[in-house]
Design a protein around this motif. Structure first.
Motif, PDB file in Angstrom:
ATOM      1  N   PHE A 196     -24.909  -7.426  -1.038  1.00 28.12           N
ATOM      2  CA  PHE A 196     -24.894  -6.224  -1.869  1.00 28.12           C
ATOM      3  C   PHE A 196     -24.255  -5.044  -1.141  1.00 28.12           C
ATOM      4  N   ARG A 197     -24.569  -4.885   0.141  1.00 27.25           N
ATOM      5  CA  ARG A 197     -24.063  -3.739   0.882  1.00 27.25           C
ATOM      6  C   ARG A 197     -22.542  -3.717   0.902  1.00 27.25           C
ATOM      7  N   PHE A 198     -21.934  -4.895   1.118  1.00 26.28           N
ATOM      8  CA  PHE A 198     -20.474  -4.965   1.155  1.00 26.28           C
ATOM      9  C   PHE A 198     -19.874  -4.513  -0.171  1.00 26.28           C
ATOM     10  N   PHE A 199     -20.365  -5.066  -1.286  1.00 23.44           N
ATOM     11  CA  PHE A 199     -19.778  -4.737  -2.583  1.00 23.44           C
ATOM     12  C   PHE A 199     -20.068  -3.289  -2.983  1.00 23.44           C
ATOM     13  N   PHE A 200     -21.175  -2.744  -2.532  1.00 21.66           N
ATOM     14  CA  PHE A 200     -21.475  -1.341  -2.798  1.00 21.66           C
ATOM     15  C   PHE A 200     -20.450  -0.440  -2.110  1.00 21.66           C
ATOM     16  N   HIS A 201     -20.176  -0.714  -0.835  1.00 22.51           N
ATOM     17  CA  HIS A 201     -19.195   0.097  -0.111  1.00 22.51           C
ATOM     18  C   HIS A 201     -17.775  -0.140  -0.637  1.00 22.51           C
TER      19      HIS A 201
ATOM     20  N   GLY B 179      -5.920  -0.672  -2.736  1.00 29.26           N
ATOM     21  CA  GLY B 179      -7.085  -1.547  -2.779  1.00 29.26           C
ATOM     22  C   GLY B 179      -7.306  -2.282  -1.477  1.00 29.26           C
ATOM     23  N   SER B 180      -6.224  -2.594  -0.767  1.00 32.89           N
ATOM     24  CA  SER B 180      -6.362  -3.282   0.514  1.00 32.89           C
ATOM     25  C   SER B 180      -7.108  -2.415   1.522  1.00 32.89           C
ATOM     26  N   TYR B 181      -6.840  -1.125   1.482  1.00 31.54           N
ATOM     27  CA  TYR B 181      -7.532  -0.216   2.388  1.00 31.54           C
ATOM     28  C   TYR B 181      -9.020  -0.146   2.051  1.00 31.54           C
ATOM     29  N   SER B 182      -9.350  -0.139   0.768  1.00 28.46           N
ATOM     30  CA  SER B 182     -10.753  -0.143   0.348  1.00 28.46           C
ATOM     31  C   SER B 182     -11.460  -1.388   0.861  1.00 28.46           C
ATOM     32  N   LEU B 183     -10.790  -2.538   0.740  1.00 27.35           N
ATOM     33  CA  LEU B 183     -11.379  -3.785   1.209  1.00 27.35           C
ATOM     34  C   LEU B 183     -11.589  -3.752   2.712  1.00 27.35           C
TER      35      LEU B 183
ATOM     36  N   LEU C 127      -5.702  -5.943  -5.821  1.00 27.10           N
ATOM     37  CA  LEU C 127      -6.682  -6.316  -4.815  1.00 27.10           C
ATOM     38  C   LEU C 127      -7.191  -7.734  -5.019  1.00 27.10           C
ATOM     39  N   PHE C 128      -7.439  -8.114  -6.277  1.00 27.32           N
ATOM     40  CA  PHE C 128      -8.130  -9.377  -6.525  1.00 27.32           C
ATOM     41  C   PHE C 128      -7.232 -10.503  -7.037  1.00 27.32           C
ATOM     42  N   ARG C 129      -5.921 -10.350  -6.935  1.00 27.70           N
ATOM     43  CA  ARG C 129      -5.057 -11.422  -7.403  1.00 27.70           C
ATOM     44  C   ARG C 129      -4.933 -12.548  -6.376  1.00 27.70           C
ATOM     45  N   LYS C 130      -5.480 -12.360  -5.179  1.00 30.22           N
ATOM     46  CA  LYS C 130      -5.469 -13.404  -4.159  1.00 30.22           C
ATOM     47  C   LYS C 130      -6.769 -14.185  -4.196  1.00 30.22           C
TER      48      LYS C 130
ATOM     49  N   LEU D 147     -16.987  -0.817  -3.763  1.00 32.79           N
ATOM     50  CA  LEU D 147     -16.885  -0.079  -5.013  1.00 32.79           C
ATOM     51  C   LEU D 147     -16.701   1.412  -4.753  1.00 32.79           C
ATOM     52  N   LYS D 148     -17.464   1.966  -3.818  1.00 31.15           N
ATOM     53  CA  LYS D 148     -17.327   3.383  -3.476  1.00 31.15           C
ATOM     54  C   LYS D 148     -15.913   3.693  -2.987  1.00 31.15           C
ATOM     55  N   SER D 149     -15.391   2.832  -2.131  1.00 30.53           N
ATOM     56  CA  SER D 149     -14.058   3.051  -1.580  1.00 30.53           C
ATOM     57  C   SER D 149     -12.984   2.908  -2.653  1.00 30.53           C
ATOM     58  N   LEU D 150     -13.148   1.946  -3.556  1.00 30.26           N
ATOM     59  CA  LEU D 150     -12.182   1.766  -4.636  1.00 30.26           C
ATOM     60  C   LEU D 150     -12.129   2.989  -5.542  1.00 30.26           C
TER      61      LEU D 150
END
Length: 334
Positions: free
Chosen positions: A58-63, A79-83, A7-10, A65-68
């Protein structure tokens, strides 16, 4: 760990946090889709191809994390779907539009979130071999015509709604052409050039496409030379490097015959291929989306893939070819 790494290599691309009316998914079409939207709405375009769009709150990263965590619990976490889920949750669009009409990621989201309206816009021919996986569920699908309905039936693909609206890009080109004065050509050849068509390691289908294209273009050059006609190649390449190789390819085939070239890009020349075809007397193509679109615009068009019956089945385009009148299909052995 692998899921998070993928997910985070880009690189990170910040997105403004604000409720939007229309979310355009992927950058395919985002430079012309705005012509189709009302001027008083807010639209946002995101792409996950080369960077990671994130909202810095905060709201974005909270959701996210939940999705991940939810994805990691599954066998094939994505991970792309979680994002994507986190982005859509934060932006809260009324409608999501995409010209990537075979996006499995967005199809999954549409299935999981039926309350959100997701619309696919078809911009290219879809074969029955590689374009779609069988037994998919698609959201609202705005197709080029009725042929795709037959393809979906063959592949057991279900659409939430199927609407054959025609070509959006052709409609834009016809509207904008009124204010233009483009060079006119006797013949227009639509290129299907791709660098992966060549070499011994190229798939059988690619070799068949290249051989058909090469023979078809040589016939056009011979015809143009005998009758003193002008010919333009409507190029496929979008980048300067590939465009140079594509130009060289056709110049070598044309020999001493003067050949004009028209190319498109994703900025100011997105519709130039349409303008060149509309300004030409006769359009020749193997099996190009643009060729079928120009036929719908009542241009004189010849389809050349039919010169090789093996190619039709390998390519999975028999539904399109069968819908054409025999008079515009090049005969086998030509």
């Amino acid at each position: 760990d692998k899921l998070v790494y993928r997910l985070f290599r880009k690189s990170i691309q910040p997105v403004e946090s604000a409720t939007t009316d229309v979310l355009i998914f992927d950058n395919a079409g985002d430079n012309w889709l705005h012509h189709c939207l009302p001027t008083d709405i807010k639209s946002v375009a995101i792409s996950m191809r080369h960077s990671l769009p994130v909202v810095l709150n905060f709201r974005f990263f909270f959701h996210l994390l939940k999705s991940l965590i939810r994805e990691m619990r599954g066998r094939d976490g994505d991970g792309s779907y979680s994002l994507l889920c986190a982005l859509i949750n934060d932006l809260s669009p009324r409608v999501i539009i995409s010209c990537i009409d075979n996006s499995r990621l967005l199809s999954r989201f549409a299935t999981d979130h039926p309350q959100t309206k997701v619309v696919f816009i078809q911009t290219a021919l879809r074969d029955s071999v590689l374009s779609f996986l069988p037994k998919q569920h698609l959201p609202v699908y705005l197709s080029l015509g009725e042929t795709e309905r037959k393809i979906f039936h063959t592949l057991d693909i279900q659409c939430k709604e199927y609407r054959p609206i025609g070509s959006v890009k052709l409609g834009l080109a016809l509207a904008k052409r009124k204010d233009r004065s483009d060079p006119e050509y006797d013949l227009a050849f639509i290129s299907h050039y791709r660098s992966d068509l060549f070499g011994d390691e190229a798939p059988q289908l690619h070799q068949l496409i290249e051989a058909n294209q090469r023979n078809l273009f040589r016939l056009c050059c011979r015809y143009a030379e005998n009758l003193g006609l002008t010919i333009v190649v409507i190029m496929r390449a979008r980048t300067l490097k590939v465009r140079s190789a594509e130009t060289k390819y056709y110049k070598n085939l044309a020999g001493e015959l003067p050949v004009h070239f028209v190319y498109t890009d994703k900025t100011k020349k997105e519709l130039d291929s349409y303008f060149a075809g509309l300004a030409s007397g006769l359009v020749i193509h193997s099996a190009s989306t643009l060729g079928f679109e120009l036929l719908a615009a009542e241009k004189r068009v010849i389809a050349g893939a039919t010169a090789d019956p093996t190619l039709i089945g390998e390519w999975g385009i028999e539904h399109y070819v069968n819908s054409l009148p025999d008079s515009i299909k090049l005969k086998a052995g030509s």
